[in-house]
Design a protein around this motif. Structure first.
Motif, PDB file in Angstrom:
ATOM      1  N   GLY A  62       0.851  -1.183   0.057  1.00 45.83           N
ATOM      2  CA  GLY A  62       0.011  -0.058   0.125  1.00 45.83           C
ATOM      3  C   GLY A  62       0.933   1.137  -0.151  1.00 45.83           C
ATOM      4  O   GLY A  62       0.319   2.364  -0.042  1.00 45.83           O
ATOM      5  N   SER A  63       2.133   1.188   0.206  1.00 43.55           N
ATOM      6  CA  SER A  63       2.938   2.424   0.091  1.00 43.55           C
ATOM      7  C   SER A  63       3.210   2.756  -1.297  1.00 43.55           C
ATOM      8  O   SER A  63       3.537   1.783  -1.921  1.00 43.55           O
ATOM      9  N   PRO A  64       3.341   4.292  -1.379  1.00 45.29           N
ATOM     10  CA  PRO A  64       3.666   4.649  -2.760  1.00 45.29           C
ATOM     11  C   PRO A  64       5.231   4.472  -3.231  1.00 45.29           C
ATOM     12  O   PRO A  64       5.594   4.872  -4.347  1.00 45.29           O
ATOM     13  N   ASP A  65       5.852   4.282  -2.244  1.00 43.37           N
ATOM     14  CA  ASP A  65       7.309   4.519  -2.074  1.00 43.37           C
ATOM     15  C   ASP A  65       7.984   3.062  -2.251  1.00 43.37           C
ATOM     16  O   ASP A  65       7.447   2.308  -1.359  1.00 43.37           O
ATOM     17  N   ALA A  66       8.842   2.766  -2.866  1.00 40.73           N
ATOM     18  CA  ALA A  66       9.621   1.673  -2.968  1.00 40.73           C
ATOM     19  C   ALA A  66      11.038   1.874  -3.341  1.00 40.73           C
ATOM     20  O   ALA A  66      11.527   2.605  -4.148  1.00 40.73           O
ATOM     21  N   ARG A  67      11.792   1.050  -2.656  1.00 35.87           N
ATOM     22  CA  ARG A  67      13.364   1.258  -2.728  1.00 35.87           C
ATOM     23  C   ARG A  67      14.239   0.108  -3.212  1.00 35.87           C
ATOM     24  O   ARG A  67      13.964  -0.858  -2.573  1.00 35.87           O
TER      25      ARG A  67
END
Length: 310
Positions: A62-67
Motif C-alpha cells: 500500500g505504500s507509494p514508495d519503494a526502494r
C-alpha cells in the motif's frame, strides 16, 4: 500404315504441398493451444516475474514508495534467527504428511479393493473430505481437539489418558495440524492407489499363488513394483501440495503457538498481508518457488529412474 497413339492419361490432382500442411498444422496448434498459453503467460509467468522484481525492493503493501535493495531481502531471510525454525517446521510437516499419506493411503486402498459389502459407499465416504474446504475442515477439527469437551479428549479419557493442550503447546499443535491434513487428503491418495491396484493383472497374482508365494511375498514382489508409477505420481503431487499448504494452518493455529506451525507458505502470508512487508514476502515466495523447482527436478531426474513402467 496407321500409327497407334497411347490413350491420354487423366490429369492427376495434386494434394496440398508440405508448406501448406505445415501452415495448417501451425494454425490448428495456435487455435487450440493459443488461449491456454496466453492464460499461462498472463496469470502464471507474468506474476512470477513481477514477484521476482518485487523481491529486490524494500516496499510495504500500500505504500507509494519503494526502494531498490537488490538481494537485501534474501540476505535478511537467510540470516534471520527464526529461519531455521520455519525450515524445520516445513520439513517435519512435509515428511510426515507425505509419508503418512502414502503409507495410510496404500493400506486403505488395499482394504477398499476387497470384495466387501458397502464398498462403493465406503469409497465415497473416504474421498469426501478431500473435496471439502480446508477452512471448514479446520474449524470442525478445532471443536474435536478441544482439550475439555472435544471428541479426542473424550476418547483419551476412556483410555485413562489426559488430553494435551493442543492449541497452546508447541509440539502438539504441529501434530494436530498433521493429523487434520492427513485426514483431509487421505481419500485422494487411496483413490489413486485403488486405481493402480485394479490395473494389476490378476493372472500374475494367480501365477504367484500357484508357485506357493504367500500374500505378503506376492504384494512385495509383484504388486509394489507394478505400483511404482502410481507411487511416483503421488510422491510428486503430495509433496508439492504439502509445501503449499495454508488453509488448515490459518483456520486452526494461525502459525502459532510461538511460530511452531509456521511453514514457508504461511510465512509468506504473514509477511505480505499481516506485517505488510510485500518485498520481503516476495523474496520468501521466490525461495519457496526455487525449493519446489529443485525438489521436482530431483524427483524427475533421480527418483523416476527407479520407476519401471509396464
Amino acid at each position: 500404315m496407321s500409327t497407334l497413339t497411347a490413350p491420354a492419361r487423366p490429369a492427376t490432382r495434386r494434394g496440398p504441398g508440405r508448406r501448406t500442411i505445415r501452415l495448417r498444422t501451425y494454425l490448428a496448434f495456435l487455435l487450440l493451444a493459443g488461449p491456454n498459453v496466453a492464460l499461462l503467460l498472463i496469470f502464471v509467468y507474468r506474476p512470477l516475474l513481477e514477484s521476482l522484481y518485487l523481491s529486490t525492493l524494500q516496499w510495504n503493501l500500500g505504500s507509494p514508495d519503494a526502494r531498490f535493495i537488490g538481494l537485501g531481502n534474501y540476505v535478511e531471510w537467510f540470516t534471520a534467527p527464526g529461519t531455521g525454525t520455519v525450515l524445520a517446521t516445513t520439513g517435519v510437516f512435509t515428511v510426515a504428511t507425505v509419508g503418512g499419506s502414502l503409507v495410510l493411503g496404500l493400506a486403505l486402498a488395499l482394504l477398499l479393493n476387497r470384495r466387501l459389502r458397502g464398498r462403493s459407499a465406503a469409497r465415497t465416504v473416504v474421498f469426501a473430505p478431500y473435496v471439502l474446504s480446508g477452512v471448514a475442515v479446520g474449524m470442525l477439527w478445532l471443536f474435536m481437539f478441544d482439550p475439555r469437551y472435544g471428541l479426542v479428549a473424550s476418547g483419551l479419557g476412556m483410555l485413562g489418558l489426559p488430553s494435551p493442550q493442543w492449541y497452546t503447546t508447541s509440539p502438539w499443535a504441529l501434530v494436530m495440524i498433521i493429523v487434520v491434513y492427513l485426514w483431509k487428503n487421505l481419500g485422494y491418495v487411496a483413490l489413486i492407489y485403488l486405481a493402480g491396484l485394479q490395473a494389476v493383472p490378476a493372472e500374475l497374482r494367480q501365477a504367484a499363488a500357484l508357485d506357493g508365494a504367500s500374500t505378503v511375498r506376492t504384494f512385495r514382489s509383484i504388486v509394489l513394483p507394478l505400483l511404482a508409477p502410481t507411487t511416483f505420481f503421488l510422491l510428486v503431487t503430495t509433496l508439492l501440495s504439502s509445501l503449499q499448504s495454508f488453509d488448515i494452518i490459518q483456520a486452526m493455529t494461525q502459525g502459532g503457538p510461538l511460530g511452531s506451525t509456521t511453514t514457508l507458505m504461511y510465512q509468506i502470508y504473514q509477511e505480505g498481508f499481516v506485517t505488510g512487508r510485500a518485498g520481503y514476502a516476495s523474496a520468501v515466495a521466490t525461495i519457496l518457488f526455487v525449493l519446489l523447482l529443485a525438489v521436482t527436478v530431483v524427483q524427475l531426474r533421480f527418483v523416476e529412474r527407479k520407476v519401471h513402467y509396464a
